[in-house]
Each structure stands twice: as C-alpha cells, then as structure tokens.
Motif scaffolding. Sequence first.
Motif, mmCIF file in Angstrom:
data_model
loop_
_atom_site.group_PDB
_atom_site.id
_atom_site.type_symbol
_atom_site.label_atom_id
_atom_site.label_comp_id
_atom_site.label_asym_id
_atom_site.label_seq_id
_atom_site.Cartn_x
_atom_site.Cartn_y
_atom_site.Cartn_z
ATOM 1 N N GLU A 87 -14.867 30.994 35.895
ATOM 2 C CA GLU A 87 -14.965 32.454 35.794
ATOM 3 C C GLU A 87 -15.825 32.886 34.615
ATOM 4 O O GLU A 87 -16.557 33.875 34.688
ATOM 5 N N THR A 88 -15.743 32.120 33.507
ATOM 6 C CA THR A 88 -16.392 32.549 32.274
ATOM 7 C C THR A 88 -17.688 31.809 31.955
ATOM 8 O O THR A 88 -18.322 32.093 30.937
ATOM 9 N N VAL A 89 -18.097 30.871 32.808
ATOM 10 C CA VAL A 89 -19.259 30.054 32.472
ATOM 11 C C VAL A 89 -20.539 30.881 32.388
ATOM 12 O O VAL A 89 -21.430 30.587 31.568
ATOM 13 N N ASN A 90 -20.656 31.924 33.181
ATOM 14 C CA ASN A 90 -21.891 32.715 33.204
ATOM 15 C C ASN A 90 -21.776 34.063 32.515
ATOM 16 O O ASN A 90 -22.788 34.750 32.319
ATOM 17 N N GLU A 91 -20.569 34.477 32.164
ATOM 18 C CA GLU A 91 -20.408 35.775 31.500
ATOM 19 C C GLU A 91 -19.092 35.831 30.747
ATOM 20 O O GLU A 91 -18.181 35.051 30.994
ATOM 21 N N GLN A 92 -19.037 36.762 29.825
ATOM 22 C CA GLN A 92 -17.798 37.027 29.106
ATOM 23 C C GLN A 92 -17.531 38.522 29.154
ATOM 24 O O GLN A 92 -18.461 39.331 29.143
ATOM 25 N N GLN A 93 -16.271 38.881 29.210
ATOM 26 C CA GLN A 93 -15.894 40.287 29.284
ATOM 27 C C GLN A 93 -14.776 40.586 28.282
ATOM 28 O O GLN A 93 -13.662 40.948 28.660
ATOM 29 N N GLN A 114 -4.216 35.583 24.577
ATOM 30 C CA GLN A 114 -5.325 35.959 25.444
ATOM 31 C C GLN A 114 -6.087 34.717 25.897
ATOM 32 O O GLN A 114 -6.229 33.761 25.151
ATOM 33 N N GLU A 115 -6.596 34.762 27.139
ATOM 34 C CA GLU A 115 -7.340 33.642 27.692
ATOM 35 C C GLU A 115 -8.790 33.647 27.201
ATOM 36 O O GLU A 115 -9.226 34.561 26.496
ATOM 37 N N LEU A 116 -9.531 32.648 27.635
ATOM 38 C CA LEU A 116 -10.960 32.569 27.322
ATOM 39 C C LEU A 116 -11.682 33.838 27.779
ATOM 40 O O LEU A 116 -11.407 34.365 28.852
ATOM 41 N N GLY A 117 -12.603 34.299 26.942
ATOM 42 C CA GLY A 117 -13.443 35.416 27.336
ATOM 43 C C GLY A 117 -12.851 36.789 27.141
ATOM 44 O O GLY A 117 -13.457 37.793 27.541
#
Length: 241
Positions: A87-93, A114-117
Amino acid sequence: MPRNNESEKKNALTRRNFLQSVAVISAGAALPQVALAESAQKITTAPKPINIDSPDAALAALLEGNRRFISGQMNSCSVPIGPLLEETVNEQQPFAAVLSCADSRVPVETIFDQELGRIFVARVAGNIATPEMIASLEYGVAVLGTKLIMVIGHSSCGAVKAAMLNKDAPGQITSLYEYIRPAIHAGGHNLSASIHDNAKIQAKLLAKASPVLSQAISEGKLRIVPAYYSLATGEVTVLKD
C-alpha cells in the motif's frame, strides 16, 4: 401388496433422512472453512489510510492512538506487514507530522499506535527547529498535506540536560545548545520546566520562521501544538501555549 408399499415408503423416508443428514453435516463441515477463508481475507488486506480532514481531527487521532498505546490495546501490531508495504511502496499519506527528540525511548509511530505512512516524523536531539527540520516539516505540509505538527519533548531529555550544564562535548554536540538556551532561561534552569518550555518555544518558532507553515495556519489547514511525553507512563500531554 399394501405391506410392500408401506415398506417402500419407509425405505424412501429413511434414504431421504440419511441424505438430509449428510447435507447438514457437509454444510457444517464447510462452515469452519468458510470462516477461515474470510479470516484469511481480513488479515491479508491492509487498512485504508485514515481520512483526516482537519487539524483538530488529526490531533484527536494521535491522542486516541496514545490512549491505545497506554492501555496495551494497540491496533498497529495486528496489521499485516505485506499488504501494508504494498500500500505504501509508491506513496505516503501522513495525516500528521511530529518533531520529536531522537531519544530511542520515544518511538513516535509506536506511542501513537500508527501504521506505516501515517505520521511524517522529523527527529533530532532536543526536538529543535533547525533549518533542516523546518524544511522537512514544510515538505510534510506543502507536499504531503499533513494537517498537524506536534513538537514533542520528553521527560529526562539528555539534550536539555547537556545544554543546561553547558559543558564542552566532543564533535558538534555543543551546536545543539544555542537552540535550547532560550527554554533554559524561560524555565528558570529547572529541568522539567525547561523541557516543557523548549517544546513550546520550538513550536512557536516553526509557526513564525516559516512562511509556508504560517500561511497554512492562517488558512486553517494546519495547527502546530507543543506536547510532552512521559517516559514513566507513556502518556502524551498537549501543552498550553
């Protein structure tokens, strides 16, 4: 003849009952498999990014996560890492940014559960607003759209202690002192008070020194808050300006 008919009817009923029983047993045996399949689907699906639409909502999300951390009922520990990485390999939110001390006892994502990103973290000894830290946080707001910046100090901060003692140190350690000295004066050379004042001063510095951040604040898109983390209890407290 009538007896034969009755016998055939009984046999038919017996066969029918048997087939119905087999169908029920088969269905019952399939239920655990269905449940396992549904469970597998749940644990292989990464959670969707949290939809935070305001600075106040971002602050509430961080504090709620901290309450989960303190109670030992953390959600992030149960999130499957594989789908989350995808989910986070191409973007972070990230919905919030945190300027934290580099102290290893203050793992930001963990204490806010909180999780990654989800959190954009800038860490430096003494949680000081250096030009590099300001630039990083500007990126978080202007490019990533973070709604909140929390400047978090913590109990027994070694950087504040060192600046208070003002002793020579190897390398470039003493370069930290100048950023912390205003808090030491404001706190009357009391360690706890100085740590609190340091978080407040750095938060105000961020708001005033950066046109990017100050504009976001004036537009209601950003809030900057100072906070304090207790190493003993794990609790994060928002400080009043």
